[in-house]
Design an enzyme around this catalytic site. Structure first.
Site, PDB file in Angstrom:
ATOM      1  N   ARG A  41     103.262  25.027 -26.540  1.00 27.69           N
ATOM      2  CA  ARG A  41     104.252  23.950 -25.647  1.00 27.69           C
ATOM      3  C   ARG A  41     105.500  23.796 -26.248  1.00 27.69           C
ATOM      4  O   ARG A  41     105.773  23.767 -27.852  1.00 27.69           O
ATOM      5  CB  ARG A  41     103.889  22.605 -26.100  1.00 27.69           C
ATOM      6  CG  ARG A  41     102.693  22.641 -25.065  1.00 27.69           C
ATOM      7  CD  ARG A  41     101.565  20.895 -25.430  1.00 27.69           C
ATOM      8  NE  ARG A  41     100.255  21.047 -23.888  1.00 27.69           N
ATOM      9  CZ  ARG A  41      99.110  21.410 -25.130  1.00 27.69           C
ATOM     10  NH1 ARG A  41      99.267  21.781 -26.307  1.00 27.69           N
ATOM     11  NH2 ARG A  41      98.434  21.298 -24.434  1.00 27.69           N
ATOM     12  N   ARG A  61     104.727  29.858 -21.730  1.00 29.07           N
ATOM     13  CA  ARG A  61     102.823  29.369 -21.904  1.00 29.07           C
ATOM     14  C   ARG A  61     102.257  29.439 -20.490  1.00 29.07           C
ATOM     15  O   ARG A  61     100.579  30.637 -20.830  1.00 29.07           O
ATOM     16  CB  ARG A  61     103.279  28.352 -21.948  1.00 29.07           C
ATOM     17  CG  ARG A  61     101.640  27.292 -22.574  1.00 29.07           C
ATOM     18  CD  ARG A  61     102.316  25.641 -22.908  1.00 29.07           C
ATOM     19  NE  ARG A  61     100.811  25.175 -22.390  1.00 29.07           N
ATOM     20  CZ  ARG A  61      99.528  24.953 -23.026  1.00 29.07           C
ATOM     21  NH1 ARG A  61      99.503  25.623 -24.737  1.00 29.07           N
ATOM     22  NH2 ARG A  61      98.111  24.210 -23.252  1.00 29.07           N
ATOM     23  N   HIS A  66      93.735  22.415 -25.088  1.00 29.35           N
ATOM     24  CA  HIS A  66      93.643  21.386 -23.995  1.00 29.35           C
ATOM     25  C   HIS A  66      92.189  20.924 -24.217  1.00 29.35           C
ATOM     26  O   HIS A  66      91.838  20.986 -25.443  1.00 29.35           O
ATOM     27  CB  HIS A  66      93.134  22.259 -22.740  1.00 29.35           C
ATOM     28  CG  HIS A  66      94.495  22.901 -21.930  1.00 29.35           C
ATOM     29  ND1 HIS A  66      94.346  23.276 -20.631  1.00 29.35           N
ATOM     30  CD2 HIS A  66      95.486  22.101 -22.135  1.00 29.35           C
ATOM     31  CE1 HIS A  66      96.061  23.805 -20.298  1.00 29.35           C
ATOM     32  NE2 HIS A  66      96.377  22.728 -20.980  1.00 29.35           N
ATOM     33  N   TYR A 111      84.257  22.534 -27.324  1.00 29.16           N
ATOM     34  CA  TYR A 111      85.331  23.599 -28.806  1.00 29.16           C
ATOM     35  C   TYR A 111      83.966  23.983 -29.754  1.00 29.16           C
ATOM     36  O   TYR A 111      84.500  24.383 -30.673  1.00 29.16           O
ATOM     37  CB  TYR A 111      85.908  22.523 -29.533  1.00 29.16           C
ATOM     38  CG  TYR A 111      87.294  22.439 -27.969  1.00 29.16           C
ATOM     39  CD1 TYR A 111      87.823  23.792 -27.820  1.00 29.16           C
ATOM     40  CD2 TYR A 111      87.278  20.767 -27.715  1.00 29.16           C
ATOM     41  CE1 TYR A 111      89.185  23.156 -27.423  1.00 29.16           C
ATOM     42  CE2 TYR A 111      88.306  20.875 -27.128  1.00 29.16           C
ATOM     43  CZ  TYR A 111      89.531  22.042 -26.953  1.00 29.16           C
ATOM     44  OH  TYR A 111      90.594  21.328 -26.278  1.00 29.16           O
TER      45      TYR A 111
END
Length: 381
Positions: free
Chosen positions: A202, A313, A336, A345
């Site tokens: 970002r 992005r 995220h 994850y």
């Protein structure tokens, strides 16, 4: 004349209407919030109150006698773990869209009809779908807490779909267009463009990067912070947007030389030095970046008029997905978080991230070779 009954009392007023009163579980004698045209109506109201007391669902009507404005202001001030920019947004949304109409209404008096009328006023005033949805979500969240704190029994925000808005799909650049944009902006912003597109960081994460966040060989970049520019001009370094935002991302090999040149030419050697700065060495302000980078002209020349920096992005995420990466891999690379973060994850690995970067690098190198071949053919003519 009072009516004697097992629960509560009903009396006829000089006006001819009927008043109902009852003794609450807390020992306080309370009247109904309004009078009734018929005695039967007052009787039914008392029966409903008695049923609530028996079921344990009775609600103290005086607890909600606090103005929405006072409650909302306290809610925003005391909300835990909000980022400074989010706090500023909530305060602005409240002042702009909620305060003028609803601030003086008591929580206990706020009805679904009042909320519908407020929302209809926003529509009539031409407030955009996005702003209406954000204002409605804020009001809904404020009143959810009022229900949790037992100030009101039910949330009066019941407009189906009012908190939803559909953002138009943003454009995706090709690799050739990304390289074109990177070649048009000033040299100090070239690596910024390439990293935004090919590591999916970002803007705030890029602006907060320091030399110590880059490994010595420029193979990975670690996100430890983000830079937020407040509406009053303050620049605040804070933690990443979510727990998942703290991550290490592999830099595609094809753009590492560009990044090394940037560190050599535009970043100080101090481990704490910012990687990307303005021409005078200050932290990058989002509000000044477009002008300094000649952004509008650069993206228009690349065939992408109206293309936003954040679209880089989006482009990177799309390109990464095209490499065959799994959802878990993409979520880890993009930083995220979600309610299913643990499940997502646990499957993402650093090795898989290197594979994504490798596939991206091959695509970039292929595009550069194609561009060089095209230039060579033109030179021979």
């Amino acid at each position: 004349m009072a009516d004697k009954r097992r629960f509560g009392r009903i009396r006829k007023l000089p006006s001819g209407r009927f008043q109902a009163r009852y003794l609450g579980p807390d020992g306080i004698d309370r009247p109904a919030p309004h009078t009734f045209t018929r005695k039967a109506d007052a009787d039914r109201w008392l029966a409903a109150v008695e049923a609530d007391i028996i079921k344990g669902t009775w609600h103290d009507p005086n607890r909600g006698r606090i103005a929405l404005g006072e409650w909302a202001t306290t809610w925003i001030d005391h909300r835990p773990n909000l980022r400074p920019r989010t706090v500023a947004l909530y305060r602005w949304l409240y002042r702009k869209y909620i305060e003028p109409t609803l601030s003086k209404i008591l929580l206990s008096d706020l009805t679904p009809g009042m909320v519908r009328a407020w929302y209809a006023e926003l529509v009539a005033a031409g407030v955009t779908d996005t702003m209406r949805a954000k204002a409605y979500r804020l009001l809904h969240a404020v009143l959810v807490t009022a229900v949790d704190d037992e100030l009101i029994r039910r949330n009066p925000c019941r407009i189906k779909g009012a908190g939803e808005h559909h953002t138009p799909e943003r454009p995706v650049a090709t690799i050739a267009q990304v390289l074109d944009i990177a070649g048009r902006v000033p040299a100090r912003f070239r690596a910024l463009v390439l990293l935004a597109a090919f590591t999916s960081l970002r803007y705030g994460e890029l602006a907060a990067l320091r030399r110590s966040d880059i490994d010595p060989r420029c193979t990975t970049v670690t996100v430890r912070a983000t830079l937020v520019e407040m509406s009053d001009g303050r620049m605040i370094f804070g933690p990443p947007k979510s727990a998942a935002g703290r991550r290490s991302v592999t830099i595609p090999a094809a753009i590492r030389p560009d990044f090394r040149r940037h560190l050599r030419d535009f970043a100080a050697d101090d481990p704490d030095a910012l990687v990307f700065t303005g021409a005078k060495g200050a932290a990058l302000r989002r509000s000044n970046f477009q002008k300094a980078a000649g952004w509008s002209a650069s993206v228009a020349a690349a065939g992408l008029p109206g293309f936003h920096f954040h679209d880089l992005r989006h482009t990177g995420n799309t390109l990464a997905a095209g490499t065959g990466a799994s959802l878990a891999d993409l979520m880890a690379r993009m930083g995220h978080g979600s309610t299913r973060a643990a499940m997502i994850y646990q499957h993402a690995t650093a090795e898989r991230d290197k594979s994504i970067a490798g596939a991206l690098s091959a695509s970039i190198a292929k595009e550069r070779d194609r561009a060089r071949s095209g230039h060579a053919r033109k030179a021979k003519r």
